[in-house]
Write a protein that holds these residues in place. Structure first.
Motif, PDB file in Angstrom:
ATOM      1  N   MET A  37     117.143   1.510  13.700  1.00  0.00           N
ATOM      2  CA  MET A  37     115.892   2.112  13.248  1.00  0.00           C
ATOM      3  C   MET A  37     115.661   1.856  11.755  1.00  0.00           C
ATOM      4  O   MET A  37     114.553   1.509  11.330  1.00  0.00           O
ATOM      5  N   THR A  38     116.693   1.992  10.949  1.00  0.00           N
ATOM      6  CA  THR A  38     116.566   1.761   9.516  1.00  0.00           C
ATOM      7  C   THR A  38     116.329   0.284   9.225  1.00  0.00           C
ATOM      8  O   THR A  38     115.570  -0.070   8.320  1.00  0.00           O
ATOM      9  N   LEU A  39     116.966  -0.581   9.997  1.00  0.00           N
ATOM     10  CA  LEU A  39     116.744  -2.018   9.836  1.00  0.00           C
ATOM     11  C   LEU A  39     115.296  -2.388  10.120  1.00  0.00           C
ATOM     12  O   LEU A  39     114.691  -3.184   9.391  1.00  0.00           O
ATOM     13  N   ILE A  40     114.730  -1.794  11.173  1.00  0.00           N
ATOM     14  CA  ILE A  40     113.320  -2.044  11.499  1.00  0.00           C
ATOM     15  C   ILE A  40     112.430  -1.601  10.347  1.00  0.00           C
ATOM     16  O   ILE A  40     111.499  -2.311   9.939  1.00  0.00           O
ATOM     17  N   ALA A  41     112.717  -0.420   9.795  1.00  0.00           N
ATOM     18  CA  ALA A  41     111.916   0.130   8.696  1.00  0.00           C
ATOM     19  C   ALA A  41     111.938  -0.790   7.483  1.00  0.00           C
ATOM     20  O   ALA A  41     110.892  -1.077   6.881  1.00  0.00           O
ATOM     21  N   PHE A  42     113.121  -1.259   7.091  1.00  0.00           N
ATOM     22  CA  PHE A  42     113.227  -2.123   5.907  1.00  0.00           C
ATOM     23  C   PHE A  42     112.614  -3.504   6.158  1.00  0.00           C
ATOM     24  O   PHE A  42     111.979  -4.073   5.262  1.00  0.00           O
ATOM     25  N   LYS A  43     112.805  -4.042   7.343  1.00  0.00           N
ATOM     26  CA  LYS A  43     112.255  -5.367   7.640  1.00  0.00           C
ATOM     27  C   LYS A  43     110.727  -5.325   7.627  1.00  0.00           C
ATOM     28  O   LYS A  43     110.068  -6.231   7.093  1.00  0.00           O
ATOM     29  N   LYS A  44     110.153  -4.276   8.187  1.00  0.00           N
ATOM     30  CA  LYS A  44     108.695  -4.137   8.206  1.00  0.00           C
ATOM     31  C   LYS A  44     108.126  -3.925   6.817  1.00  0.00           C
ATOM     32  O   LYS A  44     107.031  -4.380   6.503  1.00  0.00           O
ATOM     33  N   SER A  45     108.874  -3.215   5.970  1.00  0.00           N
ATOM     34  CA  SER A  45     108.332  -2.764   4.691  1.00  0.00           C
ATOM     35  C   SER A  45     108.612  -3.703   3.528  1.00  0.00           C
ATOM     36  O   SER A  45     107.946  -3.624   2.494  1.00  0.00           O
ATOM     37  N   LEU A  46     109.586  -4.592   3.671  1.00  0.00           N
ATOM     38  CA  LEU A  46     109.969  -5.471   2.555  1.00  0.00           C
ATOM     39  C   LEU A  46     109.843  -6.944   2.937  1.00  0.00           C
ATOM     40  O   LEU A  46     110.810  -7.703   2.957  1.00  0.00           O
ATOM     41  N   PHE A  47     108.621  -7.340   3.268  1.00  0.00           N
ATOM     42  CA  PHE A  47     108.243  -8.744   3.413  1.00  0.00           C
ATOM     43  C   PHE A  47     109.068  -9.508   4.445  1.00  0.00           C
ATOM     44  O   PHE A  47     109.220 -10.729   4.347  1.00  0.00           O
ATOM     45  N   PHE A  74     112.219  -9.487   4.846  1.00  0.00           N
ATOM     46  CA  PHE A  74     113.600  -9.747   4.426  1.00  0.00           C
ATOM     47  C   PHE A  74     114.362  -8.462   4.118  1.00  0.00           C
ATOM     48  O   PHE A  74     115.493  -8.500   3.652  1.00  0.00           O
ATOM     49  N   GLY A  75     113.736  -7.329   4.367  1.00  0.00           N
ATOM     50  CA  GLY A  75     114.354  -6.049   4.032  1.00  0.00           C
ATOM     51  C   GLY A  75     115.628  -5.780   4.793  1.00  0.00           C
ATOM     52  O   GLY A  75     116.537  -5.113   4.283  1.00  0.00           O
ATOM     53  N   ASP A  76     115.716  -6.311   6.010  1.00  0.00           N
ATOM     54  CA  ASP A  76     116.934  -6.076   6.790  1.00  0.00           C
ATOM     55  C   ASP A  76     118.136  -6.793   6.177  1.00  0.00           C
ATOM     56  O   ASP A  76     119.261  -6.298   6.219  1.00  0.00           O
ATOM     57  N   VAL A  77     117.898  -7.961   5.573  1.00  0.00           N
ATOM     58  CA  VAL A  77     118.981  -8.692   4.908  1.00  0.00           C
ATOM     59  C   VAL A  77     119.445  -7.920   3.673  1.00  0.00           C
ATOM     60  O   VAL A  77     120.651  -7.781   3.420  1.00  0.00           O
ATOM     61  N   LEU A  78     118.474  -7.412   2.896  1.00  0.00           N
ATOM     62  CA  LEU A  78     118.813  -6.615   1.723  1.00  0.00           C
ATOM     63  C   LEU A  78     119.598  -5.371   2.145  1.00  0.00           C
ATOM     64  O   LEU A  78     120.593  -5.003   1.504  1.00  0.00           O
ATOM     65  N   LEU A  79     119.159  -4.735   3.222  1.00  0.00           N
ATOM     66  CA  LEU A  79     119.847  -3.533   3.703  1.00  0.00           C
ATOM     67  C   LEU A  79     121.274  -3.866   4.127  1.00  0.00           C
ATOM     68  O   LEU A  79     122.185  -3.065   3.898  1.00  0.00           O
ATOM     69  N   MET A  80     121.475  -5.043   4.708  1.00  0.00           N
ATOM     70  CA  MET A  80     122.822  -5.419   5.110  1.00  0.00           C
ATOM     71  C   MET A  80     123.747  -5.535   3.897  1.00  0.00           C
ATOM     72  O   MET A  80     124.908  -5.126   3.932  1.00  0.00           O
ATOM     73  N   LEU A  81     123.231  -6.077   2.787  1.00  0.00           N
ATOM     74  CA  LEU A  81     124.019  -6.183   1.563  1.00  0.00           C
ATOM     75  C   LEU A  81     124.366  -4.799   1.026  1.00  0.00           C
ATOM     76  O   LEU A  81     125.496  -4.538   0.607  1.00  0.00           O
ATOM     77  N   ILE A  82     123.375  -3.895   1.051  1.00  0.00           N
ATOM     78  CA  ILE A  82     123.601  -2.529   0.582  1.00  0.00           C
ATOM     79  C   ILE A  82     124.605  -1.822   1.493  1.00  0.00           C
ATOM     80  O   ILE A  82     125.529  -1.150   1.025  1.00  0.00           O
ATOM     81  N   VAL A  83     124.419  -1.998   2.801  1.00  0.00           N
ATOM     82  CA  VAL A  83     125.317  -1.380   3.775  1.00  0.00           C
ATOM     83  C   VAL A  83     126.746  -1.877   3.578  1.00  0.00           C
ATOM     84  O   VAL A  83     127.711  -1.117   3.732  1.00  0.00           O
ATOM     85  N   SER A  84     126.886  -3.147   3.212  1.00  0.00           N
ATOM     86  CA  SER A  84     128.221  -3.688   2.972  1.00  0.00           C
ATOM     87  C   SER A  84     128.920  -2.927   1.853  1.00  0.00           C
ATOM     88  O   SER A  84     130.106  -2.576   1.967  1.00  0.00           O
ATOM     89  N   ALA A  85     128.185  -2.669   0.764  1.00  0.00           N
ATOM     90  CA  ALA A  85     128.761  -1.917  -0.356  1.00  0.00           C
ATOM     91  C   ALA A  85     129.068  -0.484   0.051  1.00  0.00           C
ATOM     92  O   ALA A  85     130.136   0.054  -0.265  1.00  0.00           O
ATOM     93  N   PHE A  86     128.121   0.146   0.759  1.00  0.00           N
ATOM     94  CA  PHE A  86     128.338   1.507   1.249  1.00  0.00           C
ATOM     95  C   PHE A  86     129.582   1.562   2.142  1.00  0.00           C
ATOM     96  O   PHE A  86     130.426   2.447   2.001  1.00  0.00           O
ATOM     97  N   ALA A  87     129.656   0.615   3.070  1.00  0.00           N
ATOM     98  CA  ALA A  87     130.745   0.622   4.050  1.00  0.00           C
ATOM     99  C   ALA A  87     132.104   0.456   3.379  1.00  0.00           C
ATOM    100  O   ALA A  87     133.052   1.191   3.671  1.00  0.00           O
ATOM    101  N   LEU A  88     132.204  -0.502   2.468  1.00  0.00           N
ATOM    102  CA  LEU A  88     133.486  -0.764   1.821  1.00  0.00           C
ATOM    103  C   LEU A  88     133.933   0.409   0.960  1.00  0.00           C
ATOM    104  O   LEU A  88     135.104   0.805   0.978  1.00  0.00           O
TER     105      LEU A  88
END
Length: 461
Positions: free
Chosen positions: A348-358, A360-374
């Protein structure tokens, strides 16, 4: 795994009512018992965190900022991105209101529990200062309460696993890198190519995590202090862009959260009370108020003032839930993603970011999630080490890290339902001994609070 999941699902309804009573009921009691005084010193708490009141000669291992960063690193993570999405998916936007309420109450719980972590900290067999529920239970209540402390630690051996974080990171990676599942077939010889790639992700995360967690508390604290500010700022900027581009939808989204919070005709399981319970569960998962995890980090702080550490700890739920969870919820709602997602989890969050950020938002979210996860994986292991050390000794306690690393690979291939039920049940069990101890020992904190604020007033006059 379905049998285990069904068993856990059957137990959770009993545990969640206990959690509701102790976290909300007990938390409200602490708010009134403290007369709301800790909330009035919010600005002072920020000053303490910034190091204005640090004394390098005070006992402890880490600074106030490092302790807060490590504790927030453990809480600000997939629970704020994926956990919020799960809450909205299962209970609608109104759940967020009850997450807010639990967080505000949770700030007072964190104040009391982390103050107790300093009042009753003890030394382990190696002469190192230790703090946490197991110590304020045994030193504050007495050795007669040791079974209660042991119960907390046994539950913690499950609750303090990074399984949810790994599970949701894996889901994010698979969705972003290969939404059409094309990449999973590159495994070639695997009978189940999707499982093959999940195993690779799990093993990779296990290796990366090992490099940090076997370095001990100070290495974890240094890494967390470096990662947490960066990831929070990056996530904040991404959400800010989305909100600026959809500024007209912000107030309607917030209004929807409030109005749906009191929807007595909701169709979700459990009705109106179901929304409240879901909000409490997701808030406790997000900021861990009442859980007893944060006192383990804050109990290591370099300070002689318990109230100072309590005030610093109080900032955790505010950062984690009031700020980060709200940002996630607003983006999900204003983008309309909560009406499109067909499954639990981070999708759901991936859909939100992809729709809202041109797009490419899902890719950006994946980078952020990587930092959060680690950062979450690095810090969570420390809690489990302390639990096993208390049950046995520090030498054996370190072996928790091997068990912890092994479960990372398991979590990568497990279902999201099984992981959520496992952690929710463990959290509910941990809340019981911790909150009973905090409520019993609250007068000790009030006595320290009276002395500290009197001294602070004299210093300012």
């Amino acid at each position: 795994m379905d049998v285990i999941n069904d068993f856990l699902s059957a137990l959770i309804p009993y545990a969640e009512w206990v959690m509701l009573f102790l976290v909300i009921g007990g938390g409200l009691y602490l708010v009134f018992y403290s007369r709301g005084i800790p909330y009035r010193y919010f600005r002072h708490a920020i000053g303490i965190t910034a190091g204005k009141h640090d004394n390098p000669d005070d006992p402890g291992e880490v600074s106030h900022l490092q302790a807060l960063s490590a504790a927030v690193a453990a809480t600000v993570g997939l629970g704020n991105i994926s956990g919020v999405a799960i809450a909205i998916y299962r209970g609608g936007p109104g759940v967020i209101f009850w997450i807010w309420l639990t967080a505000i109450i949770g700030m007072c719980i964190k104040f009391y529990s982390c103050s107790l972590a300093i009042i009753y900290r003890d030394q382990n067999a190696h002469g190192e200062l230790q703090g946490g529920p197991m110590y304020y239970i045994t030193k504050g209540i007495g050795q007669k309460a040791r079974p209660l402390a042991s119960f907390f630690c046994v539950a913690g051996l499950v609750g303090f696993l990074g399984v949810f974080t790994v599970n949701q990171f894996t889901q994010t990676f698979m969705e972003v890198v290969s939404p059409d599942n094309s990449i999973v077939h590159l495994g070639g010889t695997s009978a189940n190519p999707q499982l093959y790639w999940k195993l690779i992700i799990g093993i990779t995360l296990s290796i990366i995590t090992s490099f940090v967690i076997f370095g001990g508390l100070q290495k974890i604290a240094r890494v967390a202090t470096a990662i947490v500010p960066f990831m929070v700022v990056l996530y904040f900027l991404a959400v800010l862009v989305v909100m600026v581009m959809n500024s007209g939808e912000i107030l309607p989204s917030l209004k929807l959260i409030v109005t749906e919070a009191f929807n007595f005709n909701t169709a979700i399981e459990g009705g109106f009370w179901g929304i409240i319970i879901l909000g409490v569960r997701r808030a406790v998962f997000s900021n861990e108020s009442g859980l007893g995890s944060a006192p383990m980090y804050h109990g290591q702080s370099k300070t002689k003032e318990p109230v100072q550490e309590g005030l610093v700890a109080m900032l955790g739920p505010f950062i984690d839930t009031i700020i980060v969870c709200t940002l996630t919820a607003v983006v999900i709602i204003l983008s309309g993603a909560y009406l499109e997602a067909e499954s639990d989890g981070i999708l759901m969050t991936l859909i939100a970011f992809k729709k809202s950020l041109f797009g490419f938002g899902d890719v950006l979210l994946m980078l952020i999630v990587s930092a959060f996860a680690l950062s979450t994986l690095f810090t969570y292991s420390y809690y489990g080490v302390k639990c096993l050390s208390f049950l046995t000794n520090p030498k054996i306690g370190k072996y928790f890290n091997f068990y912890y690393v092994a479960t990372i690979t398991f979590a990568a291939v497990a279902s999201v339902g099984l992981v959520i039920n496992l952690i929710d049940l463990a959290y509910a069990l941990m809340v019981i001994p911790n909150m009973l101890a905090v409520l019993y020992l609250a007068p000790k904190v009030n006595a320290e609070m009276k002395l500290y604020f009197k001294k602070l007033k004299n210093e300012r006059s």
